[in-house]
Design a protein around this motif. Structure first.
Motif, short mmCIF file in Angstrom:
data_model
loop_
_atom_site.label_atom_id
_atom_site.label_comp_id
_atom_site.label_asym_id
_atom_site.label_seq_id
_atom_site.Cartn_x
_atom_site.Cartn_y
_atom_site.Cartn_z
N TYR A 1 0.85 -1.19 0.00
CA TYR A 1 0.00 0.00 0.00
C TYR A 1 0.89 1.24 0.00
O TYR A 1 1.79 1.38 0.83
CB TYR A 1 -0.89 0.03 1.24
N THR A 2 0.63 2.15 -0.93
CA THR A 2 1.33 3.42 -0.98
C THR A 2 0.31 4.53 -0.77
O THR A 2 -0.75 4.54 -1.42
CB THR A 2 2.03 3.62 -2.34
N LYS B 1 -1.38 -7.45 8.99
CA LYS B 1 -0.13 -7.32 9.73
C LYS B 1 0.88 -6.56 8.88
O LYS B 1 1.23 -6.98 7.78
CB LYS B 1 0.42 -8.70 10.08
N ALA B 2 1.35 -5.43 9.41
CA ALA B 2 2.36 -4.64 8.70
C ALA B 2 3.72 -5.30 8.84
O ALA B 2 4.25 -5.43 9.94
CB ALA B 2 2.38 -3.22 9.24
N GLN C 1 4.67 4.00 2.67
CA GLN C 1 4.52 2.69 2.05
C GLN C 1 4.48 1.62 3.13
O GLN C 1 5.31 1.62 4.04
CB GLN C 1 5.65 2.40 1.07
N ILE C 2 3.50 0.73 3.00
CA ILE C 2 3.29 -0.31 4.00
C ILE C 2 3.15 -1.65 3.29
O ILE C 2 2.30 -1.80 2.41
CB ILE C 2 2.03 -0.04 4.83
N VAL C 3 4.02 -2.61 3.63
CA VAL C 3 3.89 -3.97 3.13
C VAL C 3 3.03 -4.73 4.14
O VAL C 3 3.37 -4.81 5.31
CB VAL C 3 5.25 -4.65 2.95
N LEU C 4 1.93 -5.31 3.63
CA LEU C 4 0.92 -5.86 4.52
C LEU C 4 0.64 -7.32 4.18
O LEU C 4 0.53 -7.67 3.00
CB LEU C 4 -0.38 -5.05 4.37
#
Length: 417
Positions: free
Chosen positions: A381-382, A399-400, A411-414
């Motif tokens: 997610y950006t 969960k991040a 930016q989040i990698v989930l």
């Protein structure tokens, strides 16, 4: 000249093709070049054919039959049975069959480009013939005779000097011109492609070479939204986006505008409009020089099915320039697009696209030299112009695994719940 681009959704069936004609009649057809994609989900259908052919599957014949029947069912609603377009389509299908029978190359990317192009060739032949039938005079041409590239199959680079020369000297600007997006040709006349979703780029190429007054991308949405409506329930139309902001959004993966489309337009300050072919009277979104974003609100971009990789040295030494440059070269060699980078003293993390399914080979190549942990199937997610509330709204989805924040972008990698 004006450049119009119609994607697969706008020509997916007979009614939508009739609607394209209505849009052209409403907007006017003089000094207009129309770039058209393959119909509906036909690019996916042709990819199924490619894989069946390449893997010598017994599913090849039924998959070819599906494509033929799909197009002929649409034609049955638009033309009389003795219309000349049926012969034109038969010739194209015959050329496809000839390639499948005669090809001896084992290079997947080469085979891919020689087959995938028939989606665009079929769709443009049918649309052009329908426009002629209802009295809209037009000139169909094969884009492979105009847009020239290198031989990097599936992601070819444009030979701008040669392409500019051909388009300038060969194209009749006064007519309504119909051509294909996504495909091109190299110096040996083999078909190449410009990368998935490359039809937008084709429109940008012609706009640049023709000094067009504008490019319009006709979509099944009202314009560029601040988030994908398939993922977010509450979205807002962006009325104006600057080139700089649009390039940032495209870089991070916004799907409405192809990343390579914007650079040639920005160089000549050619405005890009994203408008709805469903509600063609609406203004949509304008991308141009000027105000950065109207309205100025957070924008969300989601890239699904990513791979998060963490790489460290086997001897726990620092991850410094020589290690990192070597890894980047390998990422390039295996066509793994990097969408996020984060490094510490002893580890280096990247979130990548694995669209060419080469991650496993990359892993096998590097695993004897580095310790590699990875997690497939994650989402990136950006958030452009984020705030605390928007970050919370994303982290609540799962969960991040990794978070990176700079002045304008989070930016989040989930890993989804």
């Amino acid at each position: 000249m004006r450049i119009f681009k119609f994607g697969g959704a706008s020509v997916k069936d007979a009614n939508e093709i009739k609607n394209v004609a209505n849009v052209l009649q409403s907007e006017g057809t003089e000094e207009t070049l129309v770039v058209i994609s393959a119909m509906g989900k036909m690019t996916n259908a042709f990819e199924d054919v490619i894989n069946a052919y390449y893997n010598k599957s017994d599913q090849l014949s039924p998959k070819l039959t599906f494509i033929e029947e799909y197009h002929k069912n649409i034609m049955g609603e638009l033309f009389d049975k003795n219309d000349s377009v049926y012969k034109e389509v038969e010739i194209l299908l015959g050329e496809l069959g000839w390639f499948l029978a005669r090809n001896s190359s084992q290079r997947y990317n080469y085979v891919y480009d020689q087959i995938i192009c028939f989606g665009e060739l079929l769709s443009t032949r049918i649309v052009s013939a329908y426009l002629s039938k209802i009295g809209i005079e037009n000139n169909w041409f094969d884009v492979r005779n105009y847009v020239k590239t290198d031989s990097n199959y599936r992601d070819a680079k444009v030979n701008w000097e040669l392409t500019q020369d051909i388009i300038t000297n060969k194209l009749d600007r006064q007519k309504l011109n119909i051509t294909q997006g996504f495909i091109a040709a190299n110096d040996t006349e083999n078909t190449t492609t410009l990368g998935r979703e490359g039809s937008d780029y084709t429109a940008g190429i012609f706009a640049y070479c023709l000094d067009a007054e504008s490019v319009t991308i006709w979509k099944d949405v009202e314009g560029v939204l601040n988030a994908d409506p398939r993922v977010f329930s509450d979205t807002t139309l962006l009325e104006q986006i600057s080139y700089e902001e649009a390039i940032e959004m495209a870089f991070y993966g916004a799907s409405v505008i192809h990343p390579k489309t914007l650079q040639p337009l920005e160089r000549k300050e050619i405005p890009l409009y994203v408008r709805s072919f469903i509600n063609s009277k609406e203004a949509g979104t304008r991308v141009s020089k000027g105000i950065r974003l109207v309205p100025f609100i957070p924008c969300f971009i989601v890239k699904k099915d990513q791979v998060l990789i963490s790489i460290s040295a086997l001897d726990f030494s620092f991850m410094v320039e020589n290690n990192i440059s070597y890894i980047f070269q390998k990422l390039h060699d295996y066509q793994l697009k990097v969408n996020l980078i984060q490094n510490s003293a002893i580890s280096f993390s990247v979130c990548i696209d694995n669209k060419f399914n080469k991650f496993d080979a990359f892993f096998e190549d590097l695993k004897t030299q580095f310790k590699i942990d990875f997690q497939k199937g994650v989402d990136l997610y950006t958030i452009r112009h984020f705030n605390d509330q928007t970050i919370t709204s994303i982290t609540e989805k799962g969960k991040a695994l990794l978070t990176q924040i700079n002045k304008e972008t989070a930016q989040i990698v989930l890993k989804a719940n």
